[in-house]
Design a protein around this motif. Structure first.
Motif, PDB file in Angstrom:
ATOM      1  N   ILE A  17       0.840  -1.199   0.000  1.00  0.00           N
ATOM      2  CA  ILE A  17       0.000   0.000   0.000  1.00  0.00           C
ATOM      3  C   ILE A  17       0.875   1.248   0.000  1.00  0.00           C
ATOM      4  CG2 ILE A  17      -1.705   1.328   1.323  1.00  0.00           C
ATOM      5  CD1 ILE A  17      -2.814  -1.397   2.277  1.00  0.00           C
ATOM      6  N   ALA A  18       1.928   1.253   0.836  1.00  0.00           N
ATOM      7  CA  ALA A  18       2.810   2.420   0.924  1.00  0.00           C
ATOM      8  C   ALA A  18       3.440   2.729  -0.436  1.00  0.00           C
ATOM      9  CB  ALA A  18       3.893   2.190   1.978  1.00  0.00           C
ATOM     10  N   ALA A  19       3.981   1.708  -1.091  1.00  0.00           N
ATOM     11  CA  ALA A  19       4.625   1.912  -2.394  1.00  0.00           C
ATOM     12  C   ALA A  19       3.610   2.384  -3.433  1.00  0.00           C
ATOM     13  CB  ALA A  19       5.304   0.622  -2.851  1.00  0.00           C
ATOM     14  N   SER A  20       2.412   1.818  -3.412  1.00  0.00           N
ATOM     15  CA  SER A  20       1.376   2.217  -4.367  1.00  0.00           C
ATOM     16  C   SER A  20       0.930   3.655  -4.131  1.00  0.00           C
ATOM     17  CB  SER A  20       0.167   1.282  -4.262  1.00  0.00           C
ATOM     18  OG  SER A  20       0.535  -0.031  -4.610  1.00  0.00           O
ATOM     19  N   LEU A  21       0.752   4.027  -2.868  1.00  0.00           N
ATOM     20  CA  LEU A  21       0.352   5.405  -2.558  1.00  0.00           C
ATOM     21  C   LEU A  21       1.405   6.405  -3.022  1.00  0.00           C
ATOM     22  CD1 LEU A  21      -1.222   5.078   0.996  1.00  0.00           C
ATOM     23  CD2 LEU A  21      -2.361   5.874  -1.088  1.00  0.00           C
ATOM     24  N   ARG A  22       2.670   6.115  -2.703  1.00  0.00           N
ATOM     25  CA  ARG A  22       3.753   7.031  -3.123  1.00  0.00           C
ATOM     26  C   ARG A  22       3.811   7.131  -4.644  1.00  0.00           C
ATOM     27  NH1 ARG A  22       6.376   4.272   1.070  1.00  0.00           N
ATOM     28  NH2 ARG A  22       7.425   2.941  -0.433  1.00  0.00           N
ATOM     29  N   ARG A  23       3.694   5.976  -5.321  1.00  0.00           N
ATOM     30  CA  ARG A  23       3.748   5.950  -6.787  1.00  0.00           C
ATOM     31  C   ARG A  23       2.611   6.779  -7.385  1.00  0.00           C
ATOM     32  NH1 ARG A  23       2.282   0.718  -7.796  1.00  0.00           N
ATOM     33  NH2 ARG A  23       0.148   1.438  -8.032  1.00  0.00           N
ATOM     34  N   LEU A  64      -8.778   7.173  -0.727  1.00  0.00           N
ATOM     35  CA  LEU A  64      -7.512   7.554  -1.359  1.00  0.00           C
ATOM     36  C   LEU A  64      -7.524   7.213  -2.848  1.00  0.00           C
ATOM     37  CD1 LEU A  64      -5.134   6.498   1.524  1.00  0.00           C
ATOM     38  CD2 LEU A  64      -5.360   8.815   0.580  1.00  0.00           C
ATOM     39  N   ALA A  65      -8.062   6.059  -3.202  1.00  0.00           N
ATOM     40  CA  ALA A  65      -8.134   5.669  -4.614  1.00  0.00           C
ATOM     41  C   ALA A  65      -8.986   6.660  -5.398  1.00  0.00           C
ATOM     42  CB  ALA A  65      -8.690   4.250  -4.744  1.00  0.00           C
TER      43      ALA A  65
END
Length: 191
Positions: A17-23, A64-65
């Motif tokens: 989730i963290a990597a996807s949010l940052r991306r 968020l999405a």
């Protein structure tokens, strides 16, 4: 055959989730403050999520999405290897704060994909060899009864009820029933 895991399914690894949010936040050019505001969450909550701490609910991830303009699955789907297997009860799962609802994302449909869905009955004694389908085909299997050995030639995996697997369908592959009365859902995705 191994017994399916007991208890609730595994939670989503926060690193995904963290990597996807940052991306996605970087892709859209939004600051932490602006994304938090658009999603209706605290900036500190978003900061914790991007640092892979915290425990987001389905509603938080969904907000968020929407704020990022991406499908829910873009924030929770892990990077996928060439052959993916999700054992019964072991997939990435999110919960709802509003009800006793758990959802496990097995596979999101990529843009422009077509999917054909089949319910397959297979009996032991023979192997169903399949030649490659059109380029860009991916097959997804969810076993409902019995057991099956499936996948690309040389990479077959044994699956039990509730297990999920995906693999390239544009290479030679096979299915073999391991028990009488084997049934599974087969989804053929064509790009």
């Amino acid at each position: 055959m191994s017994e399916p895991p007991s208890g609730p399914p595994a939670r989503l690894p926060m690193e995904w989730i963290a990597a996807s949010l940052r991306r996605e936040r970087t892709r859209t050019g939004l600051s932490l403050s602006e994304l938090a505001k658009r999603a209706g969450i605290a900036k500190s909550t978003l900061s914790q999520l991007e640092a892979a701490s915290g425990n987001p609910s389905m509603e938080t991830i969904w907000a968020l999405a929407v704020a990022l303009g991406v499908p829910f699955s873009a924030l929770v789907e892990p990077p996928t290897p060439a052959v993916q297997v999700i054992r019964a009860g072991a997939g990435p799962t999110v919960h709802s704060e509003q009800s006793s609802y758990l959802a496990t994302l097995l596979s999101a449909s990529p843009p422009g994909a077509r999917r054909d869905i089949y319910y397959v009955w297979l009996e032991p004694g023979t192997v169903r060899d399949s030649e490659p389908h059109i380029p860009g085909t991916t097959e997804h299997i969810v076993v409902t009864e019995g057991g099956v050995k499936a996948g690309p030639r040389g990479e077959t995996v044994e699956l039990a009820p509730g297990d999920y697997m995906s693999y390239r369908g544009d290479v030679p592959h096979a299915y073999e029933a391991l028990t009488t009365g084997t049934k599974f859902v087969l989804i053929m995705q064509h790009m």
